[in-house]
Every structure is written in C-alpha cells, then in structure tokens.
Motif scaffolding. Sequence first.
Motif, short mmCIF file in Angstrom:
data_model
loop_
_atom_site.label_atom_id
_atom_site.label_comp_id
_atom_site.label_asym_id
_atom_site.label_seq_id
_atom_site.Cartn_x
_atom_site.Cartn_y
_atom_site.Cartn_z
N LYS A 65 -1.14 5.07 -11.02
CA LYS A 65 -1.88 4.16 -10.14
C LYS A 65 -2.83 3.27 -10.94
O LYS A 65 -3.01 2.09 -10.62
CB LYS A 65 -2.65 4.96 -9.09
N GLY A 66 -3.44 3.83 -11.98
CA GLY A 66 -4.30 3.03 -12.83
C GLY A 66 -3.53 1.91 -13.53
O GLY A 66 -3.98 0.77 -13.57
N ILE A 67 -2.35 2.24 -14.03
CA ILE A 67 -1.51 1.25 -14.71
C ILE A 67 -1.05 0.18 -13.72
O ILE A 67 -1.13 -1.02 -14.00
CB ILE A 67 -0.31 1.93 -15.39
N ALA A 68 -0.58 0.60 -12.55
CA ALA A 68 -0.11 -0.35 -11.54
C ALA A 68 -1.22 -1.31 -11.12
O ALA A 68 -0.98 -2.50 -10.93
CB ALA A 68 0.42 0.40 -10.32
N ILE A 88 7.57 1.52 -12.32
CA ILE A 88 6.58 0.57 -12.81
C ILE A 88 7.19 -0.30 -13.90
O ILE A 88 6.99 -1.52 -13.93
CB ILE A 88 5.32 1.31 -13.34
N LYS A 89 7.94 0.32 -14.81
CA LYS A 89 8.56 -0.42 -15.91
C LYS A 89 9.49 -1.52 -15.38
O LYS A 89 9.40 -2.68 -15.79
CB LYS A 89 9.34 0.55 -16.80
N LYS A 90 10.35 -1.15 -14.46
CA LYS A 90 11.32 -2.09 -13.91
C LYS A 90 10.63 -3.23 -13.15
O LYS A 90 10.92 -4.42 -13.36
CB LYS A 90 12.28 -1.34 -12.97
N LYS A 91 9.70 -2.88 -12.27
CA LYS A 91 9.02 -3.89 -11.46
C LYS A 91 8.12 -4.80 -12.30
O LYS A 91 8.04 -6.01 -12.04
CB LYS A 91 8.18 -3.22 -10.36
N SER A 92 7.45 -4.24 -13.30
CA SER A 92 6.54 -5.05 -14.11
C SER A 92 7.31 -6.05 -14.98
O SER A 92 6.88 -7.20 -15.13
CB SER A 92 5.64 -4.17 -14.97
N GLU A 93 8.44 -5.63 -15.53
CA GLU A 93 9.23 -6.56 -16.35
C GLU A 93 9.74 -7.72 -15.51
O GLU A 93 9.77 -8.87 -15.96
CB GLU A 93 10.38 -5.83 -17.04
N ARG A 94 10.09 -7.44 -14.27
CA ARG A 94 10.50 -8.51 -13.35
C ARG A 94 9.30 -9.40 -13.02
O ARG A 94 9.40 -10.62 -12.99
CB ARG A 94 11.09 -7.91 -12.08
N TYR A 95 8.16 -8.79 -12.80
CA TYR A 95 6.93 -9.51 -12.46
C TYR A 95 6.50 -10.44 -13.59
O TYR A 95 6.02 -11.55 -13.37
CB TYR A 95 5.85 -8.48 -12.13
N PRO A 103 -0.92 -7.46 -8.37
CA PRO A 103 -2.03 -7.83 -7.49
C PRO A 103 -2.13 -6.85 -6.33
O PRO A 103 -1.36 -6.91 -5.38
CB PRO A 103 -1.65 -9.25 -7.01
N ILE A 104 -3.04 -5.91 -6.44
CA ILE A 104 -3.21 -4.88 -5.42
C ILE A 104 -4.46 -5.23 -4.62
O ILE A 104 -5.55 -5.31 -5.18
CB ILE A 104 -3.32 -3.49 -6.07
N ARG A 105 -4.29 -5.43 -3.34
CA ARG A 105 -5.38 -5.95 -2.51
C ARG A 105 -6.15 -4.87 -1.75
O ARG A 105 -6.96 -5.17 -0.91
CB ARG A 105 -4.84 -6.98 -1.51
N HIS A 106 -5.83 -3.62 -2.03
CA HIS A 106 -6.52 -2.56 -1.31
C HIS A 106 -7.19 -1.62 -2.31
O HIS A 106 -6.70 -1.44 -3.42
CB HIS A 106 -5.53 -1.78 -0.43
N ALA A 107 -8.30 -1.08 -1.90
CA ALA A 107 -9.01 -0.13 -2.77
C ALA A 107 -8.44 1.26 -2.55
O ALA A 107 -8.08 1.63 -1.43
CB ALA A 107 -10.49 -0.14 -2.43
N LYS A 158 0.82 -1.20 0.00
CA LYS A 158 0.00 0.00 0.00
C LYS A 158 0.86 1.26 0.00
O LYS A 158 0.56 2.23 -0.69
CB LYS A 158 -0.93 -0.02 1.22
N ARG A 159 1.96 1.24 0.76
CA ARG A 159 2.83 2.40 0.85
C ARG A 159 3.44 2.74 -0.51
O ARG A 159 3.50 3.90 -0.91
CB ARG A 159 3.93 2.15 1.89
N GLN A 160 3.88 1.72 -1.24
CA GLN A 160 4.46 1.94 -2.57
C GLN A 160 3.40 2.49 -3.52
O GLN A 160 3.67 3.40 -4.31
CB GLN A 160 5.01 0.63 -3.13
N PHE A 161 2.20 1.93 -3.46
CA PHE A 161 1.12 2.37 -4.33
C PHE A 161 0.76 3.83 -4.08
O PHE A 161 0.57 4.60 -5.02
CB PHE A 161 -0.10 1.47 -4.11
N LYS A 162 0.70 4.22 -2.81
CA LYS A 162 0.33 5.60 -2.47
C LYS A 162 1.35 6.61 -2.98
O LYS A 162 1.02 7.75 -3.27
CB LYS A 162 0.18 5.73 -0.95
#
Length: 199
Positions: free
Chosen positions: A170-173, A19-26, A178-182, A3-7
Amino acid sequence: MKKRQFKKLDNSISSFQWIKKKSERYWQKVDLMECSGCQIQEGSQWKKGLSESELEDFQNQLSITFPESLKNYYRTMNGLDKPGIDNNGGEGEIDLGPTFYSYPDDIPIIKARIKLTMEANRVTEDTMKNQNVPPTFPYLGHRFLVLDHEENVLSMFGSDIIFWGGNLSKGIAKDIFPIRHAEKKKIDTSSFWNKKIGR
C-alpha cells in the motif's frame, strides 16, 4: 487507483506483481511536475527481482533480517531501469538519481538514509536494544518500512514522521498511483516509531 483495489493489496507476491504490471503501464506516459525530488521517467520499467542468494547477501550487507513482505517485494522487482529526474522545480539544471532503491547499487544510500534518520531521532544501537526500537528500511526516498509486527510504512524526513501506509504494498502504490482516499488504520501507539507520528 480504486479504493477497492487499494484495500485488497497485501504483501503477497501476487500483489507486488499486480503493482509491477499496472505501474509499468501507468509510466508509459508521464508528465513531469515542476517540483523538487526525483520523479519517475516516462517508459520506466522495473528491474528483474532478486534471487534467494541475492536477498541473503542484501540482508547481510545491511545487517538486517528482512520480513517476508520485503523479501516478496524484492523477489518481484528491484528498482527501476531508468534513474529518476529531479527538475529542481524548473529552476537550474536537471539532476538524475535513484527512486526505488535497488540491490546492490543503492546499498550506500540505504545505509546513509538509515543513519541520518536514527541520528535525527537520537536513536543509537543501545537505545534500539534497551528500548526495543525496531529497525527501519528505506525503499524509496524517505519512505521507510518499520520492521516490527505491524510493518507500517512511515514517511520519515529527519524527525518529521507521518503515517504513509498500512503495509509495504500500500505504501508503494500510494507513491505511484493517484490515490484520492486516505487509508484509515488504527496503529499501536505504544510502538516507538508510531509514538513519533505527527510530532
């Protein structure tokens, strides 16, 4: 995603680079779900971001002025190097198609998405001018960035509209991880598109 990263995600180039770096790893290991709609292929990577002249041409072809958020996104990345996979819920043939829209390949799709959404919501060029209706820009499937002062991301499937994210990053992330908070955000309910949320 925590949540902290998302905020902390804003529309800076550094947020999009994160986002680019983390998503390519994901995406190095991806399990496809049995559902309809294009999913990211394993090993997908983002294509190189756009130059300023490419961004200018992109805007001209759509007759839309991009906000800095959208420019920063496309400066950082421009769609994926592999098409998405639609396994049609495990029934029938597998289809391939775009996920995150890129320049110049997906300009016809972007134009078609905008047109269909405007028609479904009975928005014409005249109503845009007379009722101060802000344009929208689809960046993935039916996820649209509203090009007004708030720059919310809405999920717009015809006239079915819901709030998706408080800004573009935030929309892209939310669509990648998998984001579990609204996300809670007070939105301006006087805005044309926000009035339609949840109807």
